[in-house]
Design an enzyme around this catalytic site. Sequence first.
Site, short mmCIF file in Angstrom:
data_model
loop_
_atom_site.label_atom_id
_atom_site.label_comp_id
_atom_site.label_asym_id
_atom_site.label_seq_id
_atom_site.Cartn_x
_atom_site.Cartn_y
_atom_site.Cartn_z
N ASP A 109 -24.60 18.47 19.80
CA ASP A 109 -23.30 18.29 19.01
C ASP A 109 -22.22 19.20 19.50
O ASP A 109 -21.17 18.67 19.87
CB ASP A 109 -23.56 18.97 17.46
CG ASP A 109 -24.37 20.07 17.55
OD1 ASP A 109 -24.99 20.58 18.47
OD2 ASP A 109 -24.25 20.92 16.33
N ASP A 112 -21.15 24.96 24.21
CA ASP A 112 -20.08 26.50 24.28
C ASP A 112 -20.33 27.13 25.76
O ASP A 112 -19.99 26.97 26.62
CB ASP A 112 -20.40 27.19 22.98
CG ASP A 112 -19.49 28.22 22.83
OD1 ASP A 112 -18.19 28.19 23.43
OD2 ASP A 112 -19.64 29.23 21.99
C1 PRP Z 1 -25.58 24.91 18.79
C2 PRP Z 1 -25.86 23.45 19.55
C3 PRP Z 1 -26.39 24.12 20.94
C4 PRP Z 1 -25.78 25.39 20.95
C5 PRP Z 1 -24.53 25.53 22.19
O1 PRP Z 1 -26.64 25.19 18.11
O2 PRP Z 1 -26.38 22.70 18.88
O3 PRP Z 1 -27.69 24.32 20.65
O4 PRP Z 1 -25.13 25.74 19.78
O5 PRP Z 1 -24.20 26.59 22.28
P1 PRP Z 1 -24.18 27.30 23.69
O6 PRP Z 1 -23.52 26.32 24.72
O7 PRP Z 1 -23.80 28.73 23.61
O8 PRP Z 1 -25.60 27.72 24.13
P2 PRP Z 1 -26.86 26.47 16.96
O9 PRP Z 1 -27.47 27.33 17.52
O10 PRP Z 1 -25.56 26.41 16.11
O11 PRP Z 1 -27.86 25.60 16.06
P3 PRP Z 1 -27.77 24.40 14.86
O12 PRP Z 1 -27.63 23.20 15.68
O13 PRP Z 1 -29.03 24.38 14.00
O14 PRP Z 1 -26.55 24.57 14.11
#
Ligand code: PRP
Length: 189
Positions: A109, A112
């Site tokens: 999704d 970052d």
């Molecule tokens: C979100 C997304 C990635 C991560 C990206 O997951 O799905 O796994 O953050 O961040 P990064 O590029 O800084 O590593 P999240 O931890 O929010 O979990 P979720 O999908 O369950 O909300």
Amino acid sequence: MDDARKAYGSMGKDIQDILIPAETLQKRIADLGRQISLDYLGLNPLVVGVLKGVLFFMADLLRNITIPMEMDFIAVSSYSAEARDQGYVRMVKDLETPIHGRHVLFLEDVIDTGLTLNYILQNLRARQPASLEVCVLFNKPEHRLINIPLKYKGFDLPDQFVVGYGLDYREKYRNLPFIGVLNAEVLKR
Ligand code: PRP
């Protein structure tokens, strides 16, 4: 307040602005589905999503893929905020499908820092898929620490706290059909 926010009652009131309306999301996702259907024709791709945020995107994208394909999921969790900052994540649910020799399309999704995606891709690459590409709906480029080639990308997002369409604040707001900017007061509650 516009109808899209009004329909979601108290959640709608917590949204300062709609950054990407539902229709714009769906149009872009249909384009991505069309492109993926052309690129993977005859390859029976395995589309892999990482829970939980990808749920809405994955469901809508797959409905726009018009070729035979299969799907699977993984789930990851951070050991701690510090560990996550160093790129350590733990796989809490693995694939059920062997991917050796398969054409794998990995869906996220949001990207970052890129640390989570980097960890997952290394893990999947070690299983020797025939190909491994990435499709990300939301790209937040400002805090990127690792440069990862994104074959398919939906939207660039600014450095603001946004929720909806799978993205949460304390597990809430994922079910909004649009991407909205959260009111600053909500973050102080
Ligand atoms: C979100 C997304 C990635 C991560 C990206 O997951 O799905 O796994 O953050 O961040 P990064 O590029 O800084 O590593 P999240 O931890 O929010 O979990 P979720 O999908 O369950 O909300």
